[in-house]
Design a protein around this motif. Structure first.
Motif, PDB file in Angstrom:
ATOM      1  N   SER A   1       3.959  12.900  56.879  1.00 60.38           N
ATOM      2  CA  SER A   1       3.675  14.331  56.913  1.00 60.38           C
ATOM      3  C   SER A   1       2.744  14.619  58.093  1.00 60.38           C
ATOM      4  O   SER A   1       2.072  13.715  58.605  1.00 60.38           O
ATOM      5  N   ARG A   2       2.717  15.861  58.487  1.00 59.17           N
ATOM      6  CA  ARG A   2       1.810  16.257  59.576  1.00 59.17           C
ATOM      7  C   ARG A   2       0.363  15.928  59.220  1.00 59.17           C
ATOM      8  O   ARG A   2      -0.380  15.383  60.037  1.00 59.17           O
ATOM      9  N   GLY A   3      -0.032  16.263  57.997  1.00 61.24           N
ATOM     10  CA  GLY A   3      -1.417  16.031  57.568  1.00 61.24           C
ATOM     11  C   GLY A   3      -1.817  14.567  57.628  1.00 61.24           C
ATOM     12  O   GLY A   3      -2.912  14.239  58.088  1.00 61.24           O
ATOM     13  N   LEU A   4      -0.946  13.687  57.164  1.00 57.69           N
ATOM     14  CA  LEU A   4      -1.242  12.261  57.192  1.00 57.69           C
ATOM     15  C   LEU A   4      -1.337  11.755  58.626  1.00 57.69           C
ATOM     16  O   LEU A   4      -2.244  10.986  58.973  1.00 57.69           O
ATOM     17  N   ALA A   5      -0.422  12.189  59.485  1.00 63.02           N
ATOM     18  CA  ALA A   5      -0.468  11.787  60.897  1.00 63.02           C
ATOM     19  C   ALA A   5      -1.765  12.258  61.548  1.00 63.02           C
ATOM     20  O   ALA A   5      -2.419  11.498  62.278  1.00 63.02           O
ATOM     21  N   GLU A   6      -2.160  13.489  61.272  1.00 65.20           N
ATOM     22  CA  GLU A   6      -3.392  14.024  61.849  1.00 65.20           C
ATOM     23  C   GLU A   6      -4.619  13.284  61.326  1.00 65.20           C
ATOM     24  O   GLU A   6      -5.537  12.965  62.094  1.00 65.20           O
ATOM     25  N   ASP A   7      -4.662  13.004  60.027  1.00 68.74           N
ATOM     26  CA  ASP A   7      -5.792  12.255  59.458  1.00 68.74           C
ATOM     27  C   ASP A   7      -5.922  10.881  60.103  1.00 68.74           C
ATOM     28  O   ASP A   7      -7.032  10.441  60.437  1.00 68.74           O
ATOM     29  N   ASN A   8      -4.796  10.191  60.290  1.00 68.06           N
ATOM     30  CA  ASN A   8      -4.829   8.871  60.920  1.00 68.06           C
ATOM     31  C   ASN A   8      -5.288   8.958  62.374  1.00 68.06           C
ATOM     32  O   ASN A   8      -6.075   8.124  62.833  1.00 68.06           O
ATOM     33  N   ALA A   9      -4.818   9.958  63.097  1.00 63.92           N
ATOM     34  CA  ALA A   9      -5.214  10.127  64.496  1.00 63.92           C
ATOM     35  C   ALA A   9      -6.714  10.389  64.611  1.00 63.92           C
ATOM     36  O   ALA A   9      -7.389   9.790  65.452  1.00 63.92           O
ATOM     37  N   ILE A  10      -7.244  11.250  63.759  1.00 62.38           N
ATOM     38  CA  ILE A  10      -8.688  11.540  63.768  1.00 62.38           C
ATOM     39  C   ILE A  10      -9.481  10.274  63.459  1.00 62.38           C
ATOM     40  O   ILE A  10     -10.480   9.975  64.106  1.00 62.38           O
ATOM     41  N   GLY A  11      -9.035   9.509  62.470  1.00 61.28           N
ATOM     42  CA  GLY A  11      -9.726   8.267  62.105  1.00 61.28           C
ATOM     43  C   GLY A  11      -9.790   7.283  63.253  1.00 61.28           C
ATOM     44  O   GLY A  11     -10.851   6.712  63.534  1.00 61.28           O
ATOM     45  N   TYR A  12      -8.680   7.072  63.952  1.00 63.86           N
ATOM     46  CA  TYR A  12      -8.675   6.146  65.085  1.00 63.86           C
ATOM     47  C   TYR A  12      -9.511   6.676  66.244  1.00 63.86           C
ATOM     48  O   TYR A  12     -10.182   5.916  66.942  1.00 63.86           O
ATOM     49  N   CYS A  13      -9.487   7.985  66.446  1.00 65.07           N
ATOM     50  CA  CYS A  13     -10.289   8.578  67.512  1.00 65.07           C
ATOM     51  C   CYS A  13     -11.779   8.348  67.266  1.00 65.07           C
ATOM     52  O   CYS A  13     -12.509   7.943  68.171  1.00 65.07           O
ATOM     53  N   TYR A  14     -12.227   8.572  66.039  1.00 61.43           N
ATOM     54  CA  TYR A  14     -13.649   8.396  65.715  1.00 61.43           C
ATOM     55  C   TYR A  14     -14.100   6.940  65.805  1.00 61.43           C
ATOM     56  O   TYR A  14     -15.290   6.676  65.943  1.00 61.43           O
ATOM     57  N   GLN A  15     -13.183   5.998  65.753  1.00 58.64           N
ATOM     58  CA  GLN A  15     -13.567   4.593  65.935  1.00 58.64           C
ATOM     59  C   GLN A  15     -14.039   4.319  67.362  1.00 58.64           C
ATOM     60  O   GLN A  15     -14.724   3.330  67.615  1.00 58.64           O
ATOM     61  N   ASN A  16     -13.683   5.227  68.285  1.00 59.96           N
ATOM     62  CA  ASN A  16     -14.024   5.022  69.696  1.00 59.96           C
ATOM     63  C   ASN A  16     -14.957   6.071  70.265  1.00 59.96           C
ATOM     64  O   ASN A  16     -15.175   6.112  71.466  1.00 59.96           O
TER      65      ASN A  16
END
Length: 121
Positions: free
Chosen positions: A93-108
């Motif tokens: 879903s769009r929401g799941l994709a966005e949540d995963n993208a935000i999570g990986y972004c915040y790791q860096n």
């Protein structure tokens, strides 16, 4: 009912099932998301091949996207932070994709926001 009418009726019945077979008409429906310098971004969806997805994306962002990710039969998203950091995520879903993208972004780094998303069923 004449033969021509019967053929048209049969075609009309077949069309919805053809569209459901992966709206591109093939097993994989490719999509891509990408970001680049100076705010460049682009996306594609419903492409027949991975290369078609990349080409459609690059055409949209005027070939200025240097961080490009592809996916098929799912959704993809990219988040960008305020320190040059970014993240890609995918999900059903769009929401799941966005949540995963935000999570990986915040790791860096910090300041992450969704820049672009797309779904390719």
């Amino acid at each position: 009912m004449n033969l021509r009418t019967l053929k048209l009726a049969m075609m009309a019945l077949a069309m919805p099932s053809m569209a459901m077979a992966g709206q591109c008409g093939y097993e994989y429906c490719w999509g891509a998301v990408g970001i680049g310098p100076n705010g460049a971004w682009g996306f594609s969806w419903g492409q027949y091949s991975e290369q078609d997805a990349v080409n459609a994306l690059q055409s949209e962002c005027e070939w200025d996207c240097n961080n490009v990710k592809t996916f098929y039969n799912t959704c993809g998203a990219m988040a960008e932070g305020n320190q040059g950091n970014w993240g890609f995520g995918w999900g059903n879903s769009r929401g799941l994709a966005e949540d995963n993208a935000i999570g990986y972004c915040y790791q860096n780094g910090g300041g992450c926001q969704i820049k672009v998303w797309s779904c390719s069923p």
